[in-house]
Every structure is written in structure tokens, then in C-alpha cells.
Write a protein that holds these residues in place. Structure first.
Motif, PDB file in Angstrom:
ATOM      1  N   UNK A 103      43.235 -24.942  39.353  1.00  0.00           N
ATOM      2  CA  UNK A 103      43.744 -24.734  37.995  1.00  0.00           C
ATOM      3  C   UNK A 103      45.100 -24.029  37.983  1.00  0.00           C
ATOM      4  N   UNK A 104      45.265 -22.906  38.707  1.00  0.00           N
ATOM      5  CA  UNK A 104      46.609 -22.293  38.742  1.00  0.00           C
ATOM      6  C   UNK A 104      47.675 -23.228  39.329  1.00  0.00           C
ATOM      7  N   UNK A 147      38.086 -21.221  23.765  1.00  0.00           N
ATOM      8  CA  UNK A 147      36.704 -21.480  23.336  1.00  0.00           C
ATOM      9  C   UNK A 147      35.965 -22.356  24.333  1.00  0.00           C
ATOM     10  N   UNK A 148      36.614 -23.418  24.792  1.00  0.00           N
ATOM     11  CA  UNK A 148      35.949 -24.328  25.736  1.00  0.00           C
ATOM     12  C   UNK A 148      35.690 -23.633  27.069  1.00  0.00           C
ATOM     13  N   UNK A 194      38.013 -26.641  30.995  1.00  0.00           N
ATOM     14  CA  UNK A 194      38.769 -26.270  29.792  1.00  0.00           C
ATOM     15  C   UNK A 194      40.115 -26.977  29.757  1.00  0.00           C
ATOM     16  N   UNK A 195      40.745 -27.104  30.917  1.00  0.00           N
ATOM     17  CA  UNK A 195      42.023 -27.813  30.973  1.00  0.00           C
ATOM     18  C   UNK A 195      41.858 -29.276  30.604  1.00  0.00           C
ATOM     19  N   UNK A 205      42.509 -33.729  26.744  1.00  0.00           N
ATOM     20  CA  UNK A 205      41.890 -34.753  25.907  1.00  0.00           C
ATOM     21  C   UNK A 205      42.260 -34.553  24.438  1.00  0.00           C
ATOM     22  N   UNK A 206      42.200 -33.298  23.968  1.00  0.00           N
ATOM     23  CA  UNK A 206      42.536 -33.014  22.570  1.00  0.00           C
ATOM     24  C   UNK A 206      44.001 -33.336  22.286  1.00  0.00           C
TER      25      UNK A 206
END
Length: 256
Positions: A58-59, A201-202, A234-235, A240-241
Motif C-alpha cells: 500500500x505505501x 470508513x472502508x 480500502x484503496x 472503484x468509487x
């Protein structure tokens, strides 16, 4: 060829990356040998290495995003060198923008740098600003840890309170950044807004779910992967959003 991405810059970048990789392998080998000397099981060592590797994904994606953000102004090589050693998008973009503004260049990092003097100044500002932690840590960290250790060793309850407070403070900083953090104006989606709130939130919901899964008898192995999995999940939710929501909604920021 553009001087920002010429052979000299590329060779310098490869040298820096090679040094970083060799250094990491050196300490990895020493750590494994030390763990075996302490009697730690091989399975525990492997799980630790695997979970640590997953935790870096992720980082690393954030670092790639920073390189791409800076590339339009600085080319790919200088951001690659900088972020192979130390740095993050908040610092690098701010340092580069401030250096460009000192030259009166409008547009900041959105505009390509064609002057070698300006490019050199930006490189020095980005580098010198991040050197202090590297200098101060080896000089003073041991003394600070010694003083703090002595202060806490006589009071176990106080040590627990300090540890919990530090952890809560760290989490609060991330929460505050997602809810009210002011981002760089030239970077869409960097400030607090719909996507940062969705990521927060996710990540919380996924971490709660994965923690429950890791608590199951047959899922104990998943405990080390819960946090990196929640971060990556979450990423993916945010990506997707960003694709399915209308642009005006997805990139709405109240602290841009």
C-alpha cells in the motif's frame, strides 16, 4: 534527450536504488540470523517476512502516485531517486512547489521545468529538507530512549498509559487527515473529501471484519495479514468509487 531523464540521471538513480536494496538485504540477513540465534521458529520468521512484504504494498502504491505527480515538472528520475530513500507526497510536493514559487514560476509542479538552475534548486530543497531526521535519529534517539525508559521503568501503569496515548494520537492524526486535512491545491483528491472519508470508513470496516476472521481457530495465520489487507482493500474501494461515482461527487473536497 531531456536533461531531467538523461543517462547521467538514470545511472545515478540506479546507483541509489542498488544501494538501498543491498542495505535492505544486509539487514534482512542479519535479522534472520539473530532470530534463529534467539530460537525463534522458522515458520514465525517466514510469516513475519511475508506480512512485512505485504504491508509495504500500500505505501509503495502511494510512492508511485507521488512519482507520477512530480513527473510532469521534474521528470521521472529525480522523484524516483528521492522516494527510493525518504519522502512522501505531502513533503515532496510542498518542497518542490515552494522552490518553484521562489523563482516566480506560476503553475507549480503542473508546469515542466526546462531551466537547469531551477531544477537543481528544487532538487536541493527537496533533499536538504528531509536530511534532518536522518541526522538527528542516530545522534539523539538512543539518549532519548534511555531517558524515557528510565522514566517509565519505575511505573508500569504510566508506561501503559503513555503507550496507549501514543497509539491513539497516531490513529487520531490519520482520522483528522481524512476528515479535515488540507491537501495540495494542484493535486485533485489530495484534500479531505468524499474519497478520503470513503478510505477511512472502508479501512475501519475491513479491519474489523479481518480481525474477526483472524480470531477464528482455522484463520490464526491471517492475523499478520489483516492490516495490510485492510489497507489494500480500502484503496481498491476508493479506486472503484472514483470510477463509478460522478466526477463532481467522487472528487468533492471540503478541504482542498
Amino acid at each position: 534527450m531531456d536533461f531531467k531523464d538523461d543517462r547521467f540521471m538514470t545511472l545515478m538513480a540506479l546507483g541509489v536504488v542498488a544501494f538501498v536494496i543491498v542495505q535492505a538485504l544486509f539487514f534482512l540477513v542479519r535479522a534472520i540470523r539473530r532470530a534463529k540465534a534467539l530460537g525463534i521458529e522458522s515458520s514465525t520468521i517466514k510469516n513475519t517476512m511475508l506480512s512485512s512484504a505485504l504491508f509495504t504494498i500500500a505505501p509503495a502504491i502511494g510512492i508511485v502516485a507521488t512519482v507520477l505527480t512530480l513527473a510532469s515538472a521534474l521528470g521521472y528520475v529525480l522523484p524516483w531517486i528521492r522516494l527510493s530513500v525518504i519522502g512522501n507526497i505531502s513533503y515532496e510536493v510542498t518542497a518542490a512547489t515552494n522552490a518553484l514559487e521562489a523563482y516566480g514560476i506560476a503553475g507549480g509542479i503542473a508546469q515542466e521545468i526546462t531551466d537547469k538552475t531551477v531544477f537543481g534548486t528544487v532538487a536541493w530543497v527537496m533533499t536538504l529538507g528531509s536530511i534532518m531526521p536522518i541526522i538527528l535519529t542516530p545522534l539523539f534517539l538512543k539518549k532519548i530512549q534511555s531517558k524515557v525508559g528510565k522514566a517509565l521503568s519505575g511505573n508500569k501503569a504510566w508506561a501503559d498509559v503513555m503507550s496507549a496515548a501514543a497509539f491513539i494520537g497516531l490513529i487520531a492524526a490519520f482520522v483528522a487527515r481524512a476528515l479535515a486535512g488540507k491537501g495540495a491545491p494542484e493535486i485533485v483528491g489530495d484534500g479531505a473529501g468524499v474519497l478520503s472519508l470513503a478510505a477511512l470508513v472502508s479501512a475501519i470496516l475491513l479491519m474489523l471484519l479481518f480481525s474477526r476472521l483472524a480470531a477464528l481457530p482455522k484463520m490464526k495465520w491471517f492475523e499478520s495479514f489483516a492490516m495490510p489487507a485492510a489497507m489494500i482493500g480500502a484503496m481498491l474501494v476508493v479506486m472503484l468509487l472514483a470510477q463509478v461515482l460522478p466526477h463532481g461527487v467522487a472528487f468533492l473536497e471540503w478541504r482542498g
